[in-house]
Design an enzyme around this catalytic site. Structure first.
Site, PDB file in Angstrom:
ATOM      1  N   HIS A   1      46.387  42.147  51.205  1.00  0.00           N
ATOM      2  CA  HIS A   1      46.390  41.096  50.181  1.00  0.00           C
ATOM      3  C   HIS A   1      47.067  41.550  48.892  1.00  0.00           C
ATOM      4  O   HIS A   1      47.948  40.871  48.346  1.00  0.00           O
ATOM      5  CB  HIS A   1      44.948  40.655  49.915  1.00  0.00           C
ATOM      6  CG  HIS A   1      44.810  39.456  49.029  1.00  0.00           C
ATOM      7  ND1 HIS A   1      44.774  39.553  47.656  1.00  0.00           N
ATOM      8  CD2 HIS A   1      44.676  38.134  49.313  1.00  0.00           C
ATOM      9  CE1 HIS A   1      44.623  38.356  47.133  1.00  0.00           C
ATOM     10  NE2 HIS A   1      44.566  37.462  48.129  1.00  0.00           N
TER      11      HIS A   1
ATOM     12  N   ASN B   1      67.316  44.967  45.565  1.00  0.00           N
ATOM     13  CA  ASN B   1      67.979  46.130  46.157  1.00  0.00           C
ATOM     14  C   ASN B   1      68.822  45.782  47.386  1.00  0.00           C
ATOM     15  O   ASN B   1      69.130  46.646  48.195  1.00  0.00           O
ATOM     16  CB  ASN B   1      66.928  47.182  46.536  1.00  0.00           C
ATOM     17  CG  ASN B   1      65.843  46.625  47.441  1.00  0.00           C
ATOM     18  OD1 ASN B   1      65.967  45.519  47.974  1.00  0.00           O
ATOM     19  ND2 ASN B   1      64.765  47.367  47.627  1.00  0.00           N
TER      20      ASN B   1
ATOM     21  N   ASN C   1      40.507  28.413  46.706  1.00  0.00           N
ATOM     22  CA  ASN C   1      40.989  27.753  47.918  1.00  0.00           C
ATOM     23  C   ASN C   1      39.944  26.822  48.536  1.00  0.00           C
ATOM     24  O   ASN C   1      39.943  26.587  49.741  1.00  0.00           O
ATOM     25  CB  ASN C   1      41.398  28.801  48.963  1.00  0.00           C
ATOM     26  CG  ASN C   1      42.558  29.657  48.497  1.00  0.00           C
ATOM     27  OD1 ASN C   1      43.350  29.265  47.652  1.00  0.00           O
ATOM     28  ND2 ASN C   1      42.657  30.852  49.053  1.00  0.00           N
TER      29      ASN C   1
ATOM     30  N   VAL D   1      42.302  31.962  30.086  1.00  0.00           N
ATOM     31  CA  VAL D   1      42.882  32.417  31.348  1.00  0.00           C
ATOM     32  C   VAL D   1      43.782  31.313  31.900  1.00  0.00           C
ATOM     33  O   VAL D   1      43.410  30.136  31.882  1.00  0.00           O
ATOM     34  CB  VAL D   1      41.789  32.761  32.383  1.00  0.00           C
ATOM     35  CG1 VAL D   1      42.413  33.139  33.722  1.00  0.00           C
ATOM     36  CG2 VAL D   1      40.907  33.886  31.865  1.00  0.00           C
TER      37      VAL D   1
ATOM     38  N   TYR E   1      37.780  30.169  32.944  1.00  0.00           N
ATOM     39  CA  TYR E   1      37.458  30.588  31.581  1.00  0.00           C
ATOM     40  C   TYR E   1      38.558  30.179  30.607  1.00  0.00           C
ATOM     41  O   TYR E   1      39.749  30.171  30.948  1.00  0.00           O
ATOM     42  CB  TYR E   1      37.286  32.105  31.500  1.00  0.00           C
ATOM     43  CG  TYR E   1      36.040  32.636  32.160  1.00  0.00           C
ATOM     44  CD1 TYR E   1      34.778  32.226  31.762  1.00  0.00           C
ATOM     45  CD2 TYR E   1      36.141  33.585  33.174  1.00  0.00           C
ATOM     46  CE1 TYR E   1      33.641  32.727  32.368  1.00  0.00           C
ATOM     47  CE2 TYR E   1      35.016  34.102  33.785  1.00  0.00           C
ATOM     48  CZ  TYR E   1      33.757  33.670  33.381  1.00  0.00           C
ATOM     49  OH  TYR E   1      32.637  34.170  33.985  1.00  0.00           O
TER      50      TYR E   1
ATOM     51  N   SER F   1      46.023  32.576  45.749  1.00  0.00           N
ATOM     52  CA  SER F   1      46.290  33.992  45.480  1.00  0.00           C
ATOM     53  C   SER F   1      47.782  34.261  45.433  1.00  0.00           C
ATOM     54  O   SER F   1      48.230  35.196  44.757  1.00  0.00           O
ATOM     55  CB  SER F   1      45.671  34.879  46.573  1.00  0.00           C
ATOM     56  OG  SER F   1      44.296  35.043  46.384  1.00  0.00           O
TER      57      SER F   1
ATOM     58  N   ALA G   1      39.440  31.962  36.683  1.00  0.00           N
ATOM     59  CA  ALA G   1      40.485  31.007  36.314  1.00  0.00           C
ATOM     60  C   ALA G   1      39.971  29.934  35.363  1.00  0.00           C
ATOM     61  O   ALA G   1      40.719  29.431  34.516  1.00  0.00           O
ATOM     62  CB  ALA G   1      41.046  30.350  37.577  1.00  0.00           C
TER      63      ALA G   1
END
Length: 305
Positions: A131, A144, A222, A236, A233, A283, A231
């Site tokens: 993750h 690159n 989710n 944020v 608060y 995420s 998230a």
């Protein structure tokens, strides 16, 4: 390096014998590379300049040893394109912006990430899962000509491992992770995790980071319903997930605390073992916004110079 192609009408072995007789230093002999069938000679720039008058006795074409690149292209994932990163790169790619990724750990050997990971801390034991590596690639996968590229490919990433292989952590460990990020003067904290209940301690920790000027970005959740903490608060940036059509994903949390939407469906990014994998989730949406914030901070600093 100088590459000298002599006229084919002049016997190459004659030229070479003449030059070898002229050059008495054995060390200089060792710097030559000969291609007899091509009538070509490669010498260092220093040797060429030292004996240029002698080289010039023979008709030849002299070239510099230029850089040659393979015709390879790295993939720019749809999410990186969607947020407009390519246009923003003209004004900088996030160089030097310090980002803490509080997650399950990052594969530091991955060829897309190893040069951008500048440090971190391990707050849990046991094995990692992929993750954190996936989140990291969305932010900083290196430009690159291989694999993919992230939103802010020159930002500096810090691997703050606070979650175990099962993707779980404790409130106390999260507080330690945020505190480490504050003490180490991070510019941004990416938090692709959440919990449904309010925590006074976590709220205070987030507030402390905010007062230190740290930008905090968190995934909305989710559950398809209310936005989770951190998230939710104040201070944020809560991020919900959209698909390639700009539609809010069915699984994405929404409502109060979801300040912004970003790509979170079919997101290709880095995976342990120098691999790549496609995942869904808020995420994945949050690090797109983290990358954009890094570009913004980098631009602001450049404008002040």
């Amino acid at each position: 390096m100088k590459i000298i192609s002599f006229h084919r009408r002049t016997p190459f072995q004659q030229i070479l014998a003449d030059l070898q007789a002229h050059v008495s230093d054995q060390k200089e002999h060792q710097t030559w590379s000969c291609y007899n069938d091509l009538s070509c000679l490669c010498v260092t720039k220093q040797v060429y300049e030292r004996h240029q008058a002698h080289f010039n006795r023979y008709p030849a074409t002299v070239e510099d040893d230029v850089t040659v690149s393979v015709h390879a292209e790295e993939e720019i994932p749809w999410g990186v394109r969607y947020v407009g990163a390519e246009k923003l790169w003209k004004r900088g790619r996030g160089a030097g912006v310090k980002i803490a990724v509080i997650d399950t750990g990052i594969s530091r050997e991955h060829f897309e990430l190893r040069d951008q990971i500048k440090g971190g801390i391990n707050l849990v034991s046991g094995r990692q899962n992929g993750h954190g590596t996936h989140v990291a690639g969305i932010i900083v996968a290196e430009m690159n000509q291989r694999g993919i590229v992230g939103v802010s490919p020159e930002a500096h990433l810090y691997d703050v491992r606070a979650f175990g292989e099962d993707g779980k952590s404790s409130l106390g460990t999260i507080l330690r992770a945020i505190n480490w990020s504050i003490e180490n003067k991070m510019d941004i904290i990416n938090m692709s995790f959440g919990m449904p209940q309010y925590s006074e301690a976590l709220a205070r920790s987030v507030e402390k980071a905010r007062k230190q000027g740290i930008v905090m970005v968190a995934s909305a959740g989710n559950n398809g319903g209310a936005v989770e903490y951190p998230a939710r608060y104040k201070g944020v940036v809560g991020v919900s997930a959209i698909d390639q059509n700009g539609k809010l994903a069915d699984f994405s949390s929404r409502g109060k605390g979801a300040n912004i939407k970003a790509p979170g469906v079919d997101i290709l990014s880095t995976w342990p073992g120098n691999q790549f994998k496609t995942l869904n989730g808020t995420s994945m949406a949050a690090p797109h916004v983290t990358g954009l914030k890094a570009l913004e901070i980098s631009r602001s600093r450049k404008n002040k110079e």
